[in-house]
Scaffold this motif. Structure first.
Motif, mmCIF file in Angstrom:
data_model
loop_
_atom_site.group_PDB
_atom_site.id
_atom_site.type_symbol
_atom_site.label_atom_id
_atom_site.label_comp_id
_atom_site.label_asym_id
_atom_site.label_seq_id
_atom_site.Cartn_x
_atom_site.Cartn_y
_atom_site.Cartn_z
ATOM 1 N N MET A 1 0.666 -1.128 0.069
ATOM 2 C CA MET A 1 -0.108 0.048 -0.025
ATOM 3 C C MET A 1 0.887 1.130 -0.023
ATOM 4 O O MET A 1 0.556 2.302 -0.604
ATOM 5 C CB MET A 1 -0.960 0.063 1.293
ATOM 6 N N ALA A 2 2.196 1.189 0.564
ATOM 7 C CA ALA A 2 3.020 2.490 0.468
ATOM 8 C C ALA A 2 3.457 2.576 -1.033
ATOM 9 O O ALA A 2 3.548 3.675 -1.385
ATOM 10 C CB ALA A 2 4.279 2.171 1.586
ATOM 11 N N HIS A 3 3.818 1.384 -1.606
ATOM 12 C CA HIS A 3 4.074 1.572 -3.222
ATOM 13 C C HIS A 3 2.702 2.390 -3.755
ATOM 14 O O HIS A 3 3.113 3.256 -4.751
ATOM 15 C CB HIS A 3 4.210 0.237 -3.878
ATOM 16 N N GLU A 4 1.647 1.850 -3.570
ATOM 17 C CA GLU A 4 0.501 2.580 -4.285
ATOM 18 C C GLU A 4 0.387 4.037 -3.796
ATOM 19 O O GLU A 4 0.204 4.944 -4.634
ATOM 20 C CB GLU A 4 -0.880 1.714 -4.051
ATOM 21 N N LEU A 5 0.483 4.259 -2.606
ATOM 22 C CA LEU A 5 0.463 5.777 -2.191
ATOM 23 C C LEU A 5 1.844 6.458 -3.056
ATOM 24 O O LEU A 5 1.411 7.729 -3.119
ATOM 25 C CB LEU A 5 0.723 5.990 -0.650
ATOM 26 N N GLY B 1 9.681 4.091 -9.742
ATOM 27 C CA GLY B 1 9.749 5.277 -8.927
ATOM 28 C C GLY B 1 8.807 4.899 -7.821
ATOM 29 O O GLY B 1 9.027 5.606 -6.390
ATOM 30 N N ALA B 2 7.797 4.198 -8.015
ATOM 31 C CA ALA B 2 6.897 3.874 -6.933
ATOM 32 C C ALA B 2 7.302 3.094 -5.665
ATOM 33 O O ALA B 2 7.097 2.942 -4.766
ATOM 34 C CB ALA B 2 5.421 3.351 -7.548
ATOM 35 N N ASP B 3 8.367 1.987 -6.255
ATOM 36 C CA ASP B 3 8.853 1.115 -5.434
ATOM 37 C C ASP B 3 9.590 1.836 -4.304
ATOM 38 O O ASP B 3 9.749 1.583 -3.243
ATOM 39 C CB ASP B 3 9.770 0.171 -6.250
ATOM 40 N N ARG B 4 10.345 2.872 -4.989
ATOM 41 C CA ARG B 4 11.274 3.600 -4.121
ATOM 42 C C ARG B 4 10.523 4.588 -3.173
ATOM 43 O O ARG B 4 10.836 4.501 -2.134
ATOM 44 C CB ARG B 4 12.354 4.684 -4.963
ATOM 45 N N ALA B 5 9.473 5.010 -3.660
ATOM 46 C CA ALA B 5 8.607 5.960 -2.691
ATOM 47 C C ALA B 5 8.039 5.147 -1.577
ATOM 48 O O ALA B 5 7.782 5.384 -0.612
ATOM 49 C CB ALA B 5 7.357 6.533 -3.532
ATOM 50 N N GLY B 6 7.402 3.920 -2.147
ATOM 51 C CA GLY B 6 7.051 2.895 -1.325
ATOM 52 C C GLY B 6 8.097 2.377 -0.047
ATOM 53 O O GLY B 6 7.440 2.339 0.954
ATOM 54 N N ALA B 7 9.021 2.187 -0.309
ATOM 55 C CA ALA B 7 10.255 1.951 0.507
ATOM 56 C C ALA B 7 10.328 2.948 1.340
ATOM 57 O O ALA B 7 10.630 2.674 2.877
ATOM 58 C CB ALA B 7 11.536 1.419 -0.181
ATOM 59 N N PRO C 1 8.500 -3.897 -15.154
ATOM 60 C CA PRO C 1 9.862 -4.377 -15.296
ATOM 61 C C PRO C 1 9.843 -5.960 -14.586
ATOM 62 O O PRO C 1 8.653 -6.260 -13.723
ATOM 63 C CB PRO C 1 10.652 -3.377 -14.185
ATOM 64 N N ALA C 2 10.662 -6.764 -14.703
ATOM 65 C CA ALA C 2 10.647 -7.912 -14.320
ATOM 66 C C ALA C 2 10.749 -7.924 -12.690
ATOM 67 O O ALA C 2 11.560 -7.195 -12.179
ATOM 68 C CB ALA C 2 12.028 -8.867 -14.671
ATOM 69 N N THR C 3 9.947 -8.744 -11.970
ATOM 70 C CA THR C 3 9.885 -8.620 -10.683
ATOM 71 C C THR C 3 11.240 -8.865 -9.885
ATOM 72 O O THR C 3 11.600 -8.217 -9.070
ATOM 73 C CB THR C 3 8.919 -9.736 -10.198
ATOM 74 N N GLU C 4 12.012 -9.676 -10.510
ATOM 75 C CA GLU C 4 13.353 -10.107 -9.862
ATOM 76 C C GLU C 4 14.327 -8.734 -9.850
ATOM 77 O O GLU C 4 15.127 -8.620 -8.915
ATOM 78 C CB GLU C 4 14.070 -10.953 -10.701
ATOM 79 N N SER C 5 14.129 -7.753 -10.945
ATOM 80 C CA SER C 5 14.983 -6.695 -11.001
ATOM 81 C C SER C 5 14.288 -5.680 -10.181
ATOM 82 O O SER C 5 15.210 -4.774 -9.488
ATOM 83 C CB SER C 5 14.740 -5.987 -12.578
ATOM 84 N N ARG C 6 13.108 -5.616 -9.763
ATOM 85 C CA ARG C 6 12.583 -4.686 -8.782
ATOM 86 C C ARG C 6 12.938 -5.236 -7.294
ATOM 87 O O ARG C 6 13.331 -4.444 -6.562
ATOM 88 C CB ARG C 6 10.881 -4.834 -9.058
ATOM 89 N N ILE C 7 12.802 -6.442 -7.108
ATOM 90 C CA ILE C 7 13.341 -7.028 -5.805
ATOM 91 C C ILE C 7 14.811 -6.576 -5.628
ATOM 92 O O ILE C 7 15.198 -6.126 -4.280
ATOM 93 C CB ILE C 7 13.245 -8.372 -5.817
ATOM 94 N N GLN D 1 18.935 -2.919 -2.962
ATOM 95 C CA GLN D 1 20.014 -2.152 -2.983
ATOM 96 C C GLN D 1 19.431 -0.845 -2.106
ATOM 97 O O GLN D 1 20.107 -0.073 -1.355
ATOM 98 C CB GLN D 1 20.305 -1.546 -4.255
ATOM 99 N N ILE D 2 18.129 -0.555 -2.186
ATOM 100 C CA ILE D 2 17.599 0.438 -1.352
ATOM 101 C C ILE D 2 17.661 0.277 0.115
ATOM 102 O O ILE D 2 17.971 1.256 0.838
ATOM 103 C CB ILE D 2 15.994 0.854 -1.719
ATOM 104 N N ALA D 3 17.336 -0.817 0.567
ATOM 105 C CA ALA D 3 17.620 -1.446 2.005
ATOM 106 C C ALA D 3 18.882 -1.236 2.334
ATOM 107 O O ALA D 3 19.078 -0.701 3.443
ATOM 108 C CB ALA D 3 16.931 -2.806 2.124
ATOM 109 N N ARG D 4 19.913 -1.504 1.620
ATOM 110 C CA ARG D 4 21.226 -1.445 2.011
ATOM 111 C C ARG D 4 21.942 -0.102 2.036
ATOM 112 O O ARG D 4 22.436 0.587 3.015
ATOM 113 C CB ARG D 4 22.217 -2.227 0.987
ATOM 114 N N ASP D 5 21.181 0.840 1.051
ATOM 115 C CA ASP D 5 21.545 2.315 1.299
ATOM 116 C C ASP D 5 20.807 3.029 2.517
ATOM 117 O O ASP D 5 21.489 3.990 3.138
ATOM 118 C CB ASP D 5 20.926 3.054 0.064
#
Length: 302
Positions: free
Chosen positions: A128-132, A200-206, A258-264, A269-273
């Protein structure tokens, strides 16, 4: 830069629509196509959320009818410093979610019953954070408009196949080429917009949830199920699949995501950052305590 790219792609779809009109009806056809495209854009601007939600037979819920799910979205909206969107549940076993609306002040988020039953509360929070994130990035309106125009191009192509006069052989060949090429070109433009927006939404959701690995875990869980379990909406309107967090069918050529594997991998990487935990599950939860029951107890959502 992404906004400029999206507007250029949207303009390309409109130009395709006008080109189809010219091929099938000359300058008059191009003008009619322009008017129709403008009318569709205007109508979609004001009615995007209603179109999509009615298509999915979504039912609106609130703090009384779905306290856990509503509280979760409310907490995420507060963390994102966004207006509280309307919240919907779709009675559909296909695990998925989407956001719609013309701007953050007139937005809605929806999740299927299949998604709510499959994921843990923290994973649902990530989704839901991704959707927001889509709402905050103002993706929802653009993607709905693109789907509308792409569908209209295909419809116009079908009309051209049956109603174009063949008294002029070269004109007939041009029309036939347009009928074949234009729908595929529209799909490519649509694909380019959606793939850019999903990252972009994945990063915002994270950022909103504070737990990118929860979102990564959710994507891993639902990606397979979403392709196995039939979805009646996308079976009748494939363009709707670009709104979902995970596509309902896999296509290496025409996938709208995008491929789900690429998004994961990007989320890892975002988690590490962010300096977060080394594994999913150890990050502080954003889910309200009242909602920390297994899969957001379905009995609380009825």
């Amino acid at each position: 830069m992404n906004t400029v790219k999206t507007m250029m792609l949207l303009a390309a779809l409109t130009a395709l629509f006008m080109g189809m009109g010219f091929m099938l009806g000359g300058s008059g056809g191009a003008m009619i196509a322009l008017i129709v495209a403008a009318a569709m854009n205007l109508f979609t601007y004001w009615n995007a959320d209603k179109i999509v939600l009615r298509m999915h037979h979504a039912r609106e819920v609130d703090a009384r009818s779905a306290p856990d799910f509503y509280a979760l979205v409310q907490q995420l909206a507060l963390r994102a410093q966004m207006p509280m969107p309307k919240v919907y549940i779709i009675d559909n076993p296909n695990p998925n979610a989407f956001a719609t609306g013309r701007n953050p002040e007139n937005a809605a988020v929806a999740a299927t019953s299949g998604l709510l039953q499959m994921l843990s509360p923290d994973e649902i929070a990530g989704v839901m954070a991704h959707e927001l994130g889509h709402v905050r990035n103002r993706d929802t309106l653009i993607m709905t408009m693109v789907a509308t125009i792409a569908g209209a191009i295909s419809m116009l192509a079908n009309f051209g196949m049956f109603f174009r006069s063949n008294d002029n052989r070269s004109a007939g060949m041009a029309a036939l080429l347009a009928v074949i090429v234009a729908p595929f070109a529209a799909m490519i433009v649509q694909m380019a917009i959606s793939r850019t927006r999903e990252y972009g939404a994945d990063r915002a959701g994270a950022e909103i949830s504070g737990n990118p690995r929860a979102l990564a875990s959710a994507l891993a869980k639902i990606s397979g199920a979403a392709t196995r379990i039939p979805d009646p909406v996308t079976q009748h309107n494939p363009a709707a699949a670009q709104l979902y967090i995970v596509p309902t069918s896999i296509s290496s050529l025409f996938s709208t995501h995008p491929a789900t594997e690429s998004r994961i991998a990007a989320l890892e990487q975002i988690a590490r950052d962010m300096g977060g935990p080394t594994s999913y599950g150890s990050a502080p939860s954003v889910v309200p305590r009242s909602a920390r029951r297994s899969a957001l107890d379905p009995n609380a959502r009825s």
